[in-house]
Scaffold this active site. Structure first.
Site, short mmCIF file in Angstrom:
data_model
loop_
_atom_site.label_atom_id
_atom_site.label_comp_id
_atom_site.label_asym_id
_atom_site.label_seq_id
_atom_site.Cartn_x
_atom_site.Cartn_y
_atom_site.Cartn_z
N THR A 86 0.96 -1.36 0.00
CA THR A 86 -0.14 0.13 0.02
C THR A 86 0.80 1.31 0.24
OG1 THR A 86 -0.17 0.05 2.54
CG2 THR A 86 -2.10 -1.13 0.76
N THR A 121 -0.87 -3.03 5.85
CA THR A 121 -1.47 -1.94 6.42
C THR A 121 -2.34 -0.85 5.82
OG1 THR A 121 0.71 -1.73 7.73
CG2 THR A 121 -0.17 0.12 7.71
N ASN A 227 2.32 2.99 14.54
CA ASN A 227 3.66 3.26 13.95
C ASN A 227 3.55 4.88 14.08
OD1 ASN A 227 4.19 0.85 12.99
ND2 ASN A 227 4.09 1.10 10.87
N LEU A 269 13.79 5.47 21.62
CA LEU A 269 14.35 6.84 22.02
C LEU A 269 15.71 7.25 21.41
CD1 LEU A 269 12.93 7.03 25.72
CD2 LEU A 269 11.95 8.46 23.89
N GLY A 276 13.34 6.10 8.95
CA GLY A 276 13.17 5.56 7.44
C GLY A 276 12.66 4.64 7.30
N CYS A 279 8.01 1.95 6.29
CA CYS A 279 6.76 2.03 6.96
C CYS A 279 6.29 3.05 7.78
CB CYS A 279 6.68 0.58 8.20
SG CYS A 279 7.04 -0.75 7.26
C1 UGA Z 1 7.98 -0.35 11.82
C2 UGA Z 1 7.39 -0.64 13.10
O1 UGA Z 1 8.46 -0.82 14.17
C3 UGA Z 1 6.79 -2.16 13.09
O2 UGA Z 1 6.04 -2.31 14.41
C4 UGA Z 1 5.81 -2.29 12.09
O3 UGA Z 1 5.27 -3.42 11.87
C5 UGA Z 1 6.51 -2.11 10.64
O4 UGA Z 1 7.09 -0.59 10.82
C6 UGA Z 1 5.54 -2.22 9.77
O5 UGA Z 1 4.70 -1.13 9.67
O6 UGA Z 1 5.60 -3.10 8.78
P1 UGA Z 1 10.35 -1.11 10.70
O7 UGA Z 1 9.96 -0.21 9.50
O8 UGA Z 1 10.98 -2.49 10.24
O9 UGA Z 1 9.15 -1.35 11.53
O10 UGA Z 1 11.48 -0.29 11.42
P2 UGA Z 1 11.51 0.35 12.82
O11 UGA Z 1 12.36 -0.58 13.75
O12 UGA Z 1 10.47 0.85 13.35
O13 UGA Z 1 12.67 1.61 12.47
C7 UGA Z 1 12.10 2.68 11.59
C8 UGA Z 1 13.43 3.72 11.50
O14 UGA Z 1 13.46 4.51 12.90
C9 UGA Z 1 14.67 3.17 11.18
O15 UGA Z 1 15.29 3.93 10.17
C10 UGA Z 1 15.29 3.32 12.59
O16 UGA Z 1 16.92 3.50 12.37
C11 UGA Z 1 14.82 4.33 13.16
N1 UGA Z 1 14.60 4.59 14.51
C12 UGA Z 1 14.32 3.65 15.37
C13 UGA Z 1 15.48 5.71 15.39
O17 UGA Z 1 15.89 6.47 14.53
N2 UGA Z 1 15.32 5.60 16.52
C14 UGA Z 1 14.94 4.56 17.33
O18 UGA Z 1 15.16 4.80 18.54
C15 UGA Z 1 14.37 3.54 16.67
#
Ligand code: UGA
Length: 472
Positions: A86, A121, A227, A269, A276, A279
């Protein structure tokens, strides 16, 4: 139970494989025949820890199969999981055309009643539309479609583990039969009765998942709200980091203590380049559009998005202040994926940073253990190195753009000796500032160890750690 999965992207592949691992008979399809051919041959087109071994094992056990025949897939399953993409439209809304296509296909191909499960989603109220399309396009009046929402909370890089050991499982249902059927599908995971190949059956003794049964609209909203909240949490931490730089505090100390409050929690945090991936950025946008269309003022979310976009500007300011002139500088990039443990570069902060470096005339060399095949097609002018030390050779600066743990373990003394100028700008706060200074680096990151002028308590625009100002 016989289960069909439509869409073999990362959500579909993890869902199909894990449901097969839980003991079901799963058949998957995708409208990309090459993808199906590769999956049939046991080649998984994405990097996701544990997925390839688990997929191969379940194929061998004949619990998991792939076909290009979508009609066959629809007819095979008692429950059909829709796992298609999506992506965002120009205006930020979710493009639901793939869901619409699949719904029409299910309606025309089904010969018996089915449970149709939304796994993709989607914005709230998509389930209502899905029901309508299934009803309007069905060929056979005796075929009944029940619709449910079962949002996924999988993180790329730990998706298999997240599927098998979730915090919660959400069913958005409107009838008892659907709820019963979904309980049956998830019973092995809810009761922890499956062979866990991730932990070799020695699973950590955490609480079993909580089952949450809601309406379809609530389930859809839970996903977008979760999210969006995570995105706001990251942007909040990033603002605190900026404030830390101004007042001479340390973001790690602040967020560590904040996170000890159970109402806040320690995760998400981590300050740095911001969020990025495919999602968080798109779900925040879709949620903003949903709020707008519903007449709800959710400016808070727009602000979280704005803060996130600004991270790249702030990072580039750090680069410019350290390098002064960027043109003709040799810049080594460590990390390209949007986060660690994935090869996914969609909406990765690294892409924006590299684009700007190239636009300003820098010579860029990059390394990422999983994502380089994807970025080499995108940036032919960037030299991709097969090992991390190569990017530092004669470099004026090394930038850390992904939080791969392996970068912590590098021989930083060797890197220092190979660089033209020992300068590291860490966009992920991955390294320890004092250790880097001890190694003789000029080291910058986000929200840590501000240099305070000796004569007055004056905030300076960027943090700088030098051997003289480093804490003992
Ligand atoms: C995210 C959600 O965490 C999942 O629960 C969800 O199922 C998924 O999207 C989805 O909708 O399918 P994801 O995209 O794999 O998962 O990645 P995240 O772990 O959420 O990280 C996202 C971004 O945030 C990354 O670029 C990461 O480096 C950044 N991030 C994460 C930070 O800058 N700081 C943090 O403390 C955590």
């Amino acid at each position: 139970m016989r289960i069909s999965v439509i869409g073999c992207g990362y959500v579909g592949l993890v869902t199909g494989t894990c449901l097969a691992e839980a003991g079901h008979e799963v058949i998957c399809t995708d409208n990309d025949p090459e993808r199906i051919a590769s999956l049939k041959a046991g080649v998984v087109p994405i990097y996701e820890p544990y997925l390839d071994a688990m997929l191969a094992a379940n194929q061998r056990a004949q619990r998991l199969s792939f076909t290009s025949d979508a009609g066959e897939t629809v007819r095979a399953g008692e429950a059909i999981f829709i796992c298609v993409g999506t992506p965002p439209l120009e205006n930020g809304e979710a493009d639901l055309s793939a869901i619409d296509d699949v719904a029409r296909m299910i309606a025309t191909e089904a010969r018996e009643s089915k449970l149709v499960v939304e796994k993709s989603t989607v914005p709230a109220q998509t389930g209502q539309q899905l029901k309508r399309v299934l009803e309007v396009y069905r060929r056979n009046g005796t075929v009944q479609f029940r619709v449910a929402s079962n949002p996924e909370f999988l993180r790329e890089g730990t998706a298999v583990e997240d599927f098998l050991h979730p915090d919660r499982i959400v069913f958005g249902v409107e009838d008892e039969v659907s709820e019963r059927q979904l309980r049956e599908i998830y019973r092995p995971i809810l009761e922890r009765k499956f062979r866990c190949s991730v932990h070799m059956n020695a699973c950590p003794a955490t609480q079993p998942p909580t089952l949450v049964v809601t309406t379809i609209n609530s389930a859809e909203l839970i996903k977008h709200a979760s999210n969006s909240f995570l995105a706001m949490k990251i942007s909040f931490a990033n603002m605190i980091a900026d404030l830390c730089e101004k007042v001479g505090a340390d973001i790690r100390e602040v967020t560590r203590a904040m996170g000890m409050d159970q109402r806040i929690g320690p995760r998400f945090l981590d300050a740095g380049l911001g969020f990025g991936g495919f999602c968080l950025p798109k779900d925040v946008q879709a949620f903003i559009r949903l709020a707008e269309r519903s007449g709800v003022d959710f400016n808070m979310l727009k602000e979280a998005e704005r803060v996130n976009k600004r991270r790249i500007d702030l990072f580039f300011e750090k680069i410019r202040q350290a390098l002064w002139v960027v043109k003709d500088k040799q810049v080594g990039v460590l990390g390209l994926a949007f986060k660690a443990n994935t090869d996914d570069i969609r909406f990765a902060p690294s892409l924006d940073v590299i684009r700007r470096l190239l636009a300003e005339g820098a010579h860029v060399r990059a390394y990422d253990r999983e994502a380089m095949d994807k970025t080499s097609a995108l940036f032919p002018e960037v030299r991709h190195s097969r090992e991390p030390y190569e990017v530092a050779q004669d470099a004026d600066a090394v930038l850390i753009l992904t939080e791969w743990p392996e970068f912590r373990e590098l021989d930083w003394a060797r890197i220092r000796d190979s660089m033209s100028r020992p300068l590291v700008i860490d966009g992920r706060n991955l390294l320890d500032p004092s250790a880097m200074v001890e190694h003789g680096f000029e080291y910058y990151s986000f929200g840590r160890h501000l240099e305070i002028s000796a004569t007055q308590f004056m905030p300076v625009p960027i943090q700088r750690v030098s051997a003289a100002s480093a804490p003992a």
